[in-house]
Design a protein around this motif. Structure first.
Motif, PDB file in Angstrom:
ATOM      1  N   MET A 165       0.834  -1.206   0.000  1.00  0.00           N
ATOM      2  CA  MET A 165       0.000   0.000   0.000  1.00  0.00           C
ATOM      3  C   MET A 165       0.869   1.257   0.000  1.00  0.00           C
ATOM      4  O   MET A 165       0.603   2.207  -0.745  1.00  0.00           O
ATOM      5  CB  MET A 165      -0.948  -0.010   1.202  1.00  0.00           C
ATOM      6  CG  MET A 165      -2.062  -1.033   1.077  1.00  0.00           C
ATOM      7  SD  MET A 165      -3.258  -0.957   2.424  1.00  0.00           S
ATOM      8  CE  MET A 165      -2.314  -1.598   3.785  1.00  0.00           C
ATOM      9  N   PHE A 166       1.901   1.261   0.830  1.00  0.00           N
ATOM     10  CA  PHE A 166       2.747   2.450   0.869  1.00  0.00           C
ATOM     11  C   PHE A 166       3.589   2.595  -0.389  1.00  0.00           C
ATOM     12  O   PHE A 166       3.918   3.710  -0.778  1.00  0.00           O
ATOM     13  CB  PHE A 166       3.588   2.498   2.145  1.00  0.00           C
ATOM     14  CG  PHE A 166       2.823   3.124   3.270  1.00  0.00           C
ATOM     15  CD1 PHE A 166       2.723   4.500   3.369  1.00  0.00           C
ATOM     16  CD2 PHE A 166       2.160   2.346   4.193  1.00  0.00           C
ATOM     17  CE1 PHE A 166       1.985   5.094   4.374  1.00  0.00           C
ATOM     18  CE2 PHE A 166       1.422   2.922   5.203  1.00  0.00           C
ATOM     19  CZ  PHE A 166       1.333   4.304   5.293  1.00  0.00           C
ATOM     20  N   ASN A 214       2.632   7.582  -6.190  1.00  0.00           N
ATOM     21  CA  ASN A 214       1.683   8.610  -6.587  1.00  0.00           C
ATOM     22  C   ASN A 214       2.061  10.007  -6.086  1.00  0.00           C
ATOM     23  O   ASN A 214       1.417  10.997  -6.401  1.00  0.00           O
ATOM     24  CB  ASN A 214       0.281   8.234  -6.079  1.00  0.00           C
ATOM     25  CG  ASN A 214      -0.805   9.026  -6.738  1.00  0.00           C
ATOM     26  OD1 ASN A 214      -0.810   9.217  -7.947  1.00  0.00           O
ATOM     27  ND2 ASN A 214      -1.746   9.496  -5.937  1.00  0.00           N
ATOM     28  N   LEU A 215       3.105  10.102  -5.270  1.00  0.00           N
ATOM     29  CA  LEU A 215       3.530  11.380  -4.710  1.00  0.00           C
ATOM     30  C   LEU A 215       4.367  12.169  -5.723  1.00  0.00           C
ATOM     31  O   LEU A 215       5.031  11.571  -6.561  1.00  0.00           O
ATOM     32  CB  LEU A 215       4.379  11.148  -3.446  1.00  0.00           C
ATOM     33  CG  LEU A 215       3.664  10.517  -2.263  1.00  0.00           C
ATOM     34  CD1 LEU A 215       4.670  10.190  -1.168  1.00  0.00           C
ATOM     35  CD2 LEU A 215       2.570  11.425  -1.736  1.00  0.00           C
ATOM     36  N   PRO A 216       4.345  13.495  -5.608  1.00  0.00           N
ATOM     37  CA  PRO A 216       5.257  14.278  -6.448  1.00  0.00           C
ATOM     38  C   PRO A 216       6.683  13.833  -6.161  1.00  0.00           C
ATOM     39  O   PRO A 216       7.069  13.614  -5.027  1.00  0.00           O
ATOM     40  CB  PRO A 216       5.038  15.718  -5.961  1.00  0.00           C
ATOM     41  CG  PRO A 216       3.683  15.703  -5.303  1.00  0.00           C
ATOM     42  CD  PRO A 216       3.516  14.325  -4.726  1.00  0.00           C
ATOM     43  N   GLY A 217       7.471  13.626  -7.196  1.00  0.00           N
ATOM     44  CA  GLY A 217       8.831  13.116  -7.017  1.00  0.00           C
ATOM     45  C   GLY A 217       8.884  11.596  -7.043  1.00  0.00           C
ATOM     46  O   GLY A 217       9.931  11.013  -6.978  1.00  0.00           O
ATOM     47  N   LYS A 218       7.739  10.961  -7.101  1.00  0.00           N
ATOM     48  CA  LYS A 218       7.581   9.508  -7.226  1.00  0.00           C
ATOM     49  C   LYS A 218       8.231   8.710  -6.112  1.00  0.00           C
ATOM     50  O   LYS A 218       8.744   7.626  -6.318  1.00  0.00           O
ATOM     51  CB  LYS A 218       8.080   9.012  -8.594  1.00  0.00           C
ATOM     52  CG  LYS A 218       7.353   9.652  -9.744  1.00  0.00           C
ATOM     53  CD  LYS A 218       5.865   9.378  -9.651  1.00  0.00           C
ATOM     54  CE  LYS A 218       5.138  10.007 -10.801  1.00  0.00           C
ATOM     55  NZ  LYS A 218       3.902  10.634 -10.491  1.00  0.00           N
ATOM     56  N   GLY A 219       8.229   9.228  -4.906  1.00  0.00           N
ATOM     57  CA  GLY A 219       8.605   8.451  -3.718  1.00  0.00           C
ATOM     58  C   GLY A 219       9.968   7.848  -3.747  1.00  0.00           C
ATOM     59  O   GLY A 219      10.150   6.736  -4.185  1.00  0.00           O
TER      60      GLY A 219
END
Length: 157
Positions: A143-144, A150-155
């Motif tokens: 899940m994480f 999906n976060l800006p910067g792609k995690g």
């Protein structure tokens, strides 16, 4: 999408809002317990994140390190100044751009990182791994990974 002024903000349903509040409460509580445990051992969670961000590359620039550890450049810069003074990292000049300063972890920094990680890992094992089944823990990671992608910067890792 909420960030665009022309589009309406999306509202969570009551059930979604309750799940979110539970997540925030559990997440903040978990981080507080990790910080308390590490502080009691004379260690810092921020130091751990910065040293972990340095361990997997020979050297990094401050901006790159800030992106990897999800902290501001100014916060990372202050941390680097402090851990350099402690001998946990050292500054180096870039071979390609003399104006660009790089940072690398020292052997002493690797030793401190190992001590930090041992305390953190024991805390995570007790508070996260032990109460979950193997499948739940694996699903938590999955899940994480989706959230991070999906976060800006792609995690970053």
């Amino acid at each position: 999408m909420g960030g665009n002024c022309e589009e309406p903000f999306r509202e969570l349903s009551p059930a979604q809002r309750q799940v979110w509040r539970t997540f925030v409460s559990g997440g903040w509580g978990l981080l507080a317990e990790i910080n308390n445990t590490m502080s009691a051992a004379g260690l810092s969670q921020v130091d751990l994140r910065v040293l972990e961000g340095l361990q997997d590359r020979e050297e990094r620039g401050i901006s790159e390190l800030a992106a990897v550890v999800h902290m501001s450049v100014s916060t990372v810069s202050r941390q680097i100044t402090r851990i350099v003074e402690q001998g946990l990292a050292e500054r180096a000049e870039s071979e390609t751009d003399g104006r660009h300063r790089l940072v690398r972890i020292t052997d002493r920094g690797r030793e401190v990182l190992a001590r930090h990680a041992a305390v953190r890992d024991d805390t995570i094992a007790r508070l996260v791994v032990d109460p979950l089944t193997d499948d739940e823990f694996r699903m938590l990671g999955e899940m994480f990974a989706k959230i991070a992608a999906n976060l800006p910067g792609k995690g970053h890792p």
